[in-house]
Design a protein around this motif. Structure first.
Motif, PDB file in Angstrom:
ATOM      1  N   GLY A  42       1.112  -1.162   0.030  1.00  0.00           N
ATOM      2  CA  GLY A  42      -0.092   0.035   0.166  1.00  0.00           C
ATOM      3  C   GLY A  42       0.938   1.381   0.141  1.00  0.00           C
ATOM      4  O   GLY A  42       2.307   1.291   0.152  1.00  0.00           O
ATOM      5  N   GLU A  43       0.228   2.515  -0.257  1.00  0.00           N
ATOM      6  CA  GLU A  43       1.012   3.657  -0.425  1.00  0.00           C
ATOM      7  C   GLU A  43       1.386   3.962   0.894  1.00  0.00           C
ATOM      8  O   GLU A  43       2.545   4.765   0.840  1.00  0.00           O
ATOM      9  CB  GLU A  43       0.025   4.683  -0.956  1.00  0.00           C
ATOM     10  CG  GLU A  43      -0.517   4.478  -2.469  1.00  0.00           C
ATOM     11  CD  GLU A  43       0.575   4.963  -3.423  1.00  0.00           C
ATOM     12  OE1 GLU A  43       1.465   5.752  -3.304  1.00  0.00           O
ATOM     13  OE2 GLU A  43       0.342   4.135  -4.551  1.00  0.00           O
ATOM     14  N   ASP A  44       1.138   3.456   2.035  1.00  0.00           N
ATOM     15  CA  ASP A  44       1.463   4.097   3.352  1.00  0.00           C
ATOM     16  C   ASP A  44       2.350   3.106   4.106  1.00  0.00           C
ATOM     17  O   ASP A  44       2.900   3.410   5.148  1.00  0.00           O
ATOM     18  CB  ASP A  44       0.339   4.637   4.269  1.00  0.00           C
ATOM     19  CG  ASP A  44      -0.427   3.286   4.687  1.00  0.00           C
ATOM     20  OD1 ASP A  44      -0.416   2.046   4.088  1.00  0.00           O
ATOM     21  OD2 ASP A  44      -1.332   3.287   5.645  1.00  0.00           O
ATOM     22  N   TRP A  45       2.991   2.464   3.123  1.00  0.00           N
ATOM     23  CA  TRP A  45       3.886   1.168   3.773  1.00  0.00           C
ATOM     24  C   TRP A  45       4.913   1.768   4.549  1.00  0.00           C
ATOM     25  O   TRP A  45       5.464   1.404   5.572  1.00  0.00           O
ATOM     26  CB  TRP A  45       4.472   0.309   2.682  1.00  0.00           C
ATOM     27  CG  TRP A  45       5.353   0.839   1.920  1.00  0.00           C
ATOM     28  CD1 TRP A  45       5.125   1.175   0.557  1.00  0.00           C
ATOM     29  CD2 TRP A  45       7.037   0.944   1.963  1.00  0.00           C
ATOM     30  NE1 TRP A  45       6.238   1.607  -0.097  1.00  0.00           N
ATOM     31  CE2 TRP A  45       7.283   1.537   0.522  1.00  0.00           C
ATOM     32  CE3 TRP A  45       7.682   0.541   2.991  1.00  0.00           C
ATOM     33  CZ2 TRP A  45       8.752   1.720   0.461  1.00  0.00           C
ATOM     34  CZ3 TRP A  45       9.086   0.544   2.542  1.00  0.00           C
ATOM     35  CH2 TRP A  45       9.551   1.405   1.283  1.00  0.00           C
ATOM     36  N   THR A  46       5.725   3.023   4.247  1.00  0.00           N
ATOM     37  CA  THR A  46       6.726   3.427   4.851  1.00  0.00           C
ATOM     38  C   THR A  46       6.369   3.856   6.334  1.00  0.00           C
ATOM     39  O   THR A  46       7.198   4.045   7.377  1.00  0.00           O
ATOM     40  CB  THR A  46       7.302   4.768   4.293  1.00  0.00           C
ATOM     41  OG1 THR A  46       6.226   5.677   4.108  1.00  0.00           O
ATOM     42  CG2 THR A  46       7.894   4.430   2.982  1.00  0.00           C
ATOM     43  N   SER A  47       5.170   4.140   6.795  1.00  0.00           N
ATOM     44  CA  SER A  47       4.528   4.373   8.007  1.00  0.00           C
ATOM     45  C   SER A  47       4.697   3.203   9.063  1.00  0.00           C
ATOM     46  O   SER A  47       4.583   3.287  10.211  1.00  0.00           O
ATOM     47  CB  SER A  47       3.242   5.077   8.135  1.00  0.00           C
ATOM     48  OG  SER A  47       2.142   4.008   7.531  1.00  0.00           O
ATOM     49  N   HIS A  48       5.060   2.117   8.451  1.00  0.00           N
ATOM     50  CA  HIS A  48       4.971   0.762   9.142  1.00  0.00           C
ATOM     51  C   HIS A  48       6.656   0.395   9.614  1.00  0.00           C
ATOM     52  O   HIS A  48       6.867  -0.520  10.106  1.00  0.00           O
ATOM     53  CB  HIS A  48       4.599  -0.238   8.545  1.00  0.00           C
ATOM     54  CG  HIS A  48       3.003  -0.144   8.150  1.00  0.00           C
ATOM     55  ND1 HIS A  48       2.061  -0.170   8.881  1.00  0.00           N
ATOM     56  CD2 HIS A  48       2.351   0.276   7.033  1.00  0.00           C
ATOM     57  CE1 HIS A  48       0.778  -0.011   8.433  1.00  0.00           C
ATOM     58  NE2 HIS A  48       1.216   0.266   7.310  1.00  0.00           N
ATOM     59  N   MET A  49       7.330   1.501   9.340  1.00  0.00           N
ATOM     60  CA  MET A  49       8.666   1.219   9.769  1.00  0.00           C
ATOM     61  C   MET A  49       8.983   2.177  10.882  1.00  0.00           C
ATOM     62  O   MET A  49       8.450   3.086  11.306  1.00  0.00           O
ATOM     63  CB  MET A  49       9.565   1.864   8.639  1.00  0.00           C
ATOM     64  CG  MET A  49       9.421   1.238   7.136  1.00  0.00           C
ATOM     65  SD  MET A  49      10.509   1.997   6.020  1.00  0.00           S
ATOM     66  CE  MET A  49      12.016   0.882   6.129  1.00  0.00           C
ATOM     67  N   THR A  50       9.869   1.393  11.733  1.00  0.00           N
ATOM     68  CA  THR A  50      10.511   2.046  12.765  1.00  0.00           C
ATOM     69  C   THR A  50      12.117   2.116  13.066  1.00  0.00           C
ATOM     70  O   THR A  50      12.644   1.135  12.522  1.00  0.00           O
ATOM     71  CB  THR A  50       9.955   1.469  14.249  1.00  0.00           C
ATOM     72  OG1 THR A  50      10.306  -0.061  14.043  1.00  0.00           O
ATOM     73  CG2 THR A  50       8.574   1.701  14.405  1.00  0.00           C
ATOM     74  N   VAL A  51      12.628   3.184  13.392  1.00  0.00           N
ATOM     75  CA  VAL A  51      14.009   3.168  13.744  1.00  0.00           C
ATOM     76  C   VAL A  51      14.338   2.480  14.916  1.00  0.00           C
ATOM     77  O   VAL A  51      13.812   3.182  15.900  1.00  0.00           O
ATOM     78  CB  VAL A  51      14.716   4.740  13.405  1.00  0.00           C
ATOM     79  CG1 VAL A  51      16.017   4.788  13.496  1.00  0.00           C
ATOM     80  CG2 VAL A  51      14.524   5.110  11.976  1.00  0.00           C
ATOM     81  N   GLU A  52      15.136   1.649  14.940  1.00  0.00           N
ATOM     82  CA  GLU A  52      15.340   1.213  16.182  1.00  0.00           C
ATOM     83  C   GLU A  52      16.662   1.583  17.092  1.00  0.00           C
ATOM     84  O   GLU A  52      16.925   1.470  18.127  1.00  0.00           O
ATOM     85  CB  GLU A  52      15.130  -0.704  16.424  1.00  0.00           C
ATOM     86  CG  GLU A  52      13.821  -0.900  15.985  1.00  0.00           C
ATOM     87  CD  GLU A  52      13.686  -2.306  15.658  1.00  0.00           C
ATOM     88  OE1 GLU A  52      14.705  -3.291  15.774  1.00  0.00           O
ATOM     89  OE2 GLU A  52      12.554  -2.718  15.416  1.00  0.00           O
ATOM     90  N   GLU A  53      17.704   1.699  15.867  1.00  0.00           N
ATOM     91  CA  GLU A  53      19.074   1.946  16.361  1.00  0.00           C
ATOM     92  C   GLU A  53      19.875   2.838  15.386  1.00  0.00           C
ATOM     93  O   GLU A  53      19.576   2.458  14.052  1.00  0.00           O
ATOM     94  CB  GLU A  53      19.694   0.622  16.951  1.00  0.00           C
ATOM     95  CG  GLU A  53      21.090   0.853  17.432  1.00  0.00           C
ATOM     96  CD  GLU A  53      20.999   1.040  19.027  1.00  0.00           C
ATOM     97  OE1 GLU A  53      22.131   1.894  19.105  1.00  0.00           O
ATOM     98  OE2 GLU A  53      20.291   0.599  19.599  1.00  0.00           O
ATOM     99  N   MET A  54      20.526   3.735  15.705  1.00  0.00           N
ATOM    100  CA  MET A  54      21.367   4.509  14.920  1.00  0.00           C
ATOM    101  C   MET A  54      22.887   4.421  15.348  1.00  0.00           C
ATOM    102  O   MET A  54      23.069   4.597  16.547  1.00  0.00           O
ATOM    103  CB  MET A  54      20.927   5.829  14.565  1.00  0.00           C
ATOM    104  CG  MET A  54      19.536   5.927  13.651  1.00  0.00           C
ATOM    105  SD  MET A  54      19.199   7.640  13.290  1.00  0.00           S
ATOM    106  CE  MET A  54      20.350   7.898  11.918  1.00  0.00           C
ATOM    107  N   THR A  55      23.783   4.006  14.362  1.00  0.00           N
ATOM    108  CA  THR A  55      24.989   4.028  14.842  1.00  0.00           C
ATOM    109  C   THR A  55      26.118   4.754  13.949  1.00  0.00           C
ATOM    110  O   THR A  55      25.980   4.568  12.695  1.00  0.00           O
ATOM    111  CB  THR A  55      25.585   2.375  14.954  1.00  0.00           C
ATOM    112  OG1 THR A  55      24.877   1.784  15.663  1.00  0.00           O
ATOM    113  CG2 THR A  55      27.219   2.401  15.473  1.00  0.00           C
ATOM    114  N   ASP A  56      26.749   5.712  14.564  1.00  0.00           N
ATOM    115  CA  ASP A  56      27.775   6.326  13.607  1.00  0.00           C
ATOM    116  C   ASP A  56      29.070   5.518  13.467  1.00  0.00           C
ATOM    117  O   ASP A  56      29.545   5.163  14.432  1.00  0.00           O
ATOM    118  CB  ASP A  56      28.267   7.888  14.471  1.00  0.00           C
ATOM    119  CG  ASP A  56      29.104   8.567  13.612  1.00  0.00           C
ATOM    120  OD1 ASP A  56      29.506   8.298  12.575  1.00  0.00           O
ATOM    121  OD2 ASP A  56      29.727   9.576  14.165  1.00  0.00           O
ATOM    122  N   LEU A  57      29.322   5.245  12.196  1.00  0.00           N
ATOM    123  CA  LEU A  57      30.400   4.267  12.031  1.00  0.00           C
ATOM    124  C   LEU A  57      31.608   5.102  11.689  1.00  0.00           C
ATOM    125  O   LEU A  57      32.644   4.267  11.234  1.00  0.00           O
ATOM    126  CB  LEU A  57      30.022   3.214  10.676  1.00  0.00           C
ATOM    127  CG  LEU A  57      28.828   2.452  10.964  1.00  0.00           C
ATOM    128  CD1 LEU A  57      28.335   1.712   9.602  1.00  0.00           C
ATOM    129  CD2 LEU A  57      29.176   1.474  12.245  1.00  0.00           C
TER     130      LEU A  57
END
Length: 135
Positions: free
Chosen positions: A64-79
């Motif tokens: 569906g068009e709104d699929w991105t709303s089903h994503m969550t950022v769980e962790e971000m790491t500066d590499l």
């Protein structure tokens, strides 16, 4: 520079999840490159913002068009060196099948000159961490 790189990656994902995909794509360089997961059906790499965008637009059919709303950022790491690891969750249902999908996703973004220039995509956090040299 790394704080700015992480902030750019965060902004891109926040816009993406909010459904503001045009604004998110504006943060990518025109000549960016995307590398799909190892078992991805479409062969990569995908060269250019337009090609990468077209690949992601195919998800509209499945979720569906709104699929991105089903994503969550769980962790971000500066590499370091302009690279940022994002570990994500994706929980949605297929449009036609109704089957639920609960999937780990991850990407390593590369930032240069204030734009996203590369993305390496993974179907698990573990695979992304290994590629990043964290495991």
């Amino acid at each position: 520079m790394s704080e700015k790189d992480v902030a750019l990656a965060r902004k891109a994902m926040d816009l993406w999840i909010a459904g503001e995909r045009d604004a998110a794509w504006d943060l990518w360089s025109e000549d960016c490159v995307g590398y799909p997961p190892a078992d991805w059906p479409e062969p990569g790499p995908f060269h250019g913002r337009s090609a990468l965008r077209d690949i992601f637009n195919t998800w509209n059919v499945a979720f569906g068009e709104d699929w991105t709303s089903h994503m969550t950022v769980e962790e971000m790491t500066d590499l370091g060196e302009g690279r940022v690891l994002l570990e994500m969750g994706f929980a949605a249902s297929g449009v036609e099948s109704g089957l639920p999908v609960d999937q780990e996703l991850a990407q390593i973004f590369t930032v240069s000159d204030g734009q996203l220039v590369r993305a390496d995509y993974f179907m698990s956090h573990e695979d992304a961490r290994k590629a990043a040299g964290l495991e």
